[in-house]
Design a protein around this motif. Structure first.
Motif, short mmCIF file in Angstrom:
data_model
loop_
_atom_site.label_atom_id
_atom_site.label_comp_id
_atom_site.label_asym_id
_atom_site.label_seq_id
_atom_site.Cartn_x
_atom_site.Cartn_y
_atom_site.Cartn_z
N GLU A 49 4.88 -8.54 -8.45
CA GLU A 49 3.53 -8.59 -7.89
C GLU A 49 3.38 -7.71 -6.65
O GLU A 49 2.33 -7.70 -6.01
N HIS A 50 4.42 -6.96 -6.30
CA HIS A 50 4.32 -6.05 -5.15
C HIS A 50 3.29 -4.96 -5.42
O HIS A 50 3.27 -4.37 -6.50
N HIS A 51 2.45 -4.68 -4.43
CA HIS A 51 1.46 -3.63 -4.55
C HIS A 51 1.92 -2.33 -3.90
O HIS A 51 1.60 -1.24 -4.40
N VAL A 52 2.64 -2.42 -2.77
CA VAL A 52 3.06 -1.20 -2.07
C VAL A 52 4.55 -1.17 -1.76
O VAL A 52 5.14 -0.08 -1.75
N TYR A 53 5.16 -2.29 -1.52
CA TYR A 53 6.56 -2.28 -1.10
C TYR A 53 7.43 -1.68 -2.21
O TYR A 53 7.40 -2.12 -3.36
N GLY A 54 8.20 -0.65 -1.84
CA GLY A 54 9.08 0.01 -2.81
C GLY A 54 8.34 0.87 -3.82
O GLY A 54 8.94 1.30 -4.81
N LYS A 55 7.05 1.17 -3.56
CA LYS A 55 6.24 1.89 -4.54
C LYS A 55 5.91 3.31 -4.10
O LYS A 55 4.92 3.89 -4.55
N ALA A 56 6.68 3.89 -3.22
CA ALA A 56 6.38 5.24 -2.71
C ALA A 56 6.18 6.23 -3.86
O ALA A 56 6.98 6.28 -4.79
N GLY A 57 5.09 6.99 -3.77
CA GLY A 57 4.78 7.97 -4.78
C GLY A 57 3.97 7.44 -5.95
O GLY A 57 3.43 8.22 -6.74
N GLN A 58 3.87 6.14 -6.07
CA GLN A 58 3.09 5.55 -7.15
C GLN A 58 1.64 5.37 -6.70
O GLN A 58 1.35 5.30 -5.51
N PRO A 59 0.71 5.27 -7.65
CA PRO A 59 -0.70 5.13 -7.26
C PRO A 59 -1.00 3.76 -6.68
O PRO A 59 -0.49 2.75 -7.16
N CYS A 60 -1.81 3.75 -5.65
CA CYS A 60 -2.28 2.48 -5.09
C CYS A 60 -3.06 1.73 -6.16
O CYS A 60 -3.96 2.30 -6.79
N PRO A 61 -2.77 0.46 -6.40
CA PRO A 61 -3.48 -0.29 -7.44
C PRO A 61 -4.95 -0.54 -7.10
O PRO A 61 -5.71 -0.98 -7.96
N ARG A 62 -5.36 -0.21 -5.87
CA ARG A 62 -6.74 -0.44 -5.48
C ARG A 62 -7.57 0.84 -5.55
O ARG A 62 -8.71 0.82 -6.01
N CYS A 63 -7.00 1.97 -5.10
CA CYS A 63 -7.80 3.20 -5.05
C CYS A 63 -7.20 4.37 -5.80
O CYS A 63 -7.85 5.39 -6.00
N GLY A 64 -5.93 4.25 -6.19
CA GLY A 64 -5.28 5.32 -6.94
C GLY A 64 -4.57 6.36 -6.11
O GLY A 64 -3.87 7.22 -6.66
N SER A 65 -4.74 6.35 -4.80
CA SER A 65 -4.02 7.31 -3.94
C SER A 65 -2.52 7.01 -3.96
O SER A 65 -2.11 5.89 -4.22
N GLY A 66 -1.73 8.03 -3.67
CA GLY A 66 -0.29 7.84 -3.69
C GLY A 66 0.20 7.00 -2.51
O GLY A 66 -0.16 7.26 -1.36
N ILE A 67 1.02 6.01 -2.80
CA ILE A 67 1.63 5.19 -1.75
C ILE A 67 2.65 6.05 -1.00
O ILE A 67 3.41 6.82 -1.62
N VAL A 68 2.66 5.96 0.31
CA VAL A 68 3.62 6.73 1.10
C VAL A 68 4.60 5.77 1.79
O VAL A 68 4.30 4.60 2.00
N ARG A 69 5.76 6.34 2.09
CA ARG A 69 6.79 5.59 2.83
C ARG A 69 7.09 6.33 4.12
O ARG A 69 7.35 7.54 4.10
N VAL A 70 7.05 5.62 5.24
CA VAL A 70 7.42 6.17 6.54
C VAL A 70 8.40 5.20 7.19
O VAL A 70 8.58 4.07 6.72
N VAL A 71 9.02 5.64 8.25
CA VAL A 71 9.88 4.77 9.04
C VAL A 71 9.13 4.38 10.30
O VAL A 71 8.71 5.25 11.07
N LEU A 72 8.93 3.11 10.49
CA LEU A 72 8.21 2.60 11.66
C LEU A 72 9.09 1.55 12.33
O LEU A 72 9.47 0.57 11.70
N ALA A 73 9.41 1.79 13.60
CA ALA A 73 10.31 0.89 14.33
C ALA A 73 11.60 0.67 13.55
O ALA A 73 12.09 -0.45 13.41
N GLN A 74 12.12 1.76 12.98
CA GLN A 74 13.40 1.77 12.26
C GLN A 74 13.36 0.98 10.96
O GLN A 74 14.41 0.66 10.41
N ARG A 75 12.18 0.70 10.44
CA ARG A 75 12.07 -0.02 9.17
C ARG A 75 11.26 0.80 8.18
O ARG A 75 10.20 1.34 8.52
#
Length: 281
Positions: free
Chosen positions: A241-267
């Protein structure tokens, strides 16, 4: 990993294995890491609670026949367990067994491949040696988690995801469920100073995501279910049921844009750049 849903599932699963049983011996080879466990020996586990990502095993006083006068002076005790990144309980010993809880009805094994887990015996309610637990915010699925207070705190918060991970505004929200809650509430993970509408949406999203994750038994990641599994080999199901976690590069299930992954506070942090825009404040 594990976060509140996985720890709560663990709590429910080990209750019948330990509650009502006497801890006859606690075996490990790292007294500097697993502290004061000898104090629990001879005591009965009367209940298992949870606070954020910590398990709290309530221990009744030992019977006089099983203890000496010095041990009686320890009073009410709790056995704290933090699963770290890879900790979990099993019914059989394995190559990553770190602590063995011997009981009057068999043994339960704490396995931890990466050795970040913690086991300690403390006086009941004395968490001074565990700063995160000592300063932890309210439980997200209880009445103690009040929207008005959360909104007030969020108004002066720094980057919202690290703020959530601090455990101070609300307990048990880790990397997975912060990403999912922020996506559901349409808030950028680096957004600061949430307004009342944003904070209200995030409050509702945290409760919704956590409730669903607990009902699904948490998330099991990686090949074959990854690190998190219960003693009976059962994996969680919320990863489906994850929508974004671990989904980098996949389409957002809400708008279709590509999910991105960044490092924020070392996470590692996942979000939709279209749905979750950052506002300058």
């Amino acid at each position: 990993m594990p976060e509140l849903p996985e720890v709560e599932t663990t709590r429910r699963k080990i209750e019948p294995l330990l509650v009502g049983r006497v801890l006859t011996r606690i075996e490990h080879d790292a007294p500097h890491k697993y502290t004061d466990t000898h104090k629990a020996e001879g005591r009965t586990v009367t209940g298992i609670g949870r606070r954020g990502k910590y398990l709290l095993l309530q221990l009744a006083a030992a019977k006089a026949a099983n203890t000496d006068a010095a041990e009686d002076e320890w009073g009410d005790l709790e056995l704290l367990v933090h699963l770290g990144m890879t900790g979990g309980f099993r019914l059989e010993a394995g190559p990553h067994t770190r602590v063995t809880l011997h009981t009057d009805q068999g043994a339960v094994y704490f396995n931890d491949a990466r050795r970040f887990g913690k086991v300690a015996v403390v006086s009941r309610g004395d968490y001074a040696a565990f700063p995160t637990l000592h300063q932890m915010g309210p439980e997200p699925l209880t009445d103690d988690f009040k929207e008005a207070e959360f909104v007030k705190l969020a108004a002066s918060a720094g980057a919202v995801k690290p703020w959530l991970l601090s455990q101070k505004p609300v307990s048990g929200v880790g990397n997975i469920y912060a990403d999912e809650s922020l996506w559901l509430s349409r808030i950028h993970p680096a957004q600061t100073k949430l307004n009342a509408d944003e904070a209200g949406r995030l409050y509702a999203a945290i409760r919704e995501v956590m409730k669903a994750a607990v009902e699904a038994g948490g998330s099991s990641l990686g090949s074959g279910g990854g690190n998190y599994r219960q003693h009976d080999g059962v994996s969680g199901l919320f990863q489906h049921e994850h929508h974004v976690y671990g989904k980098a590069g996949q389409p957002c299930p809400r708008c279709g844009s590509g999910i991105v992954r960044v490092v924020l506070a070392q996470r590692g942090t996942h979000y939709c750049p279209q749905c979750q825009t950052r506002k300058e404040r």
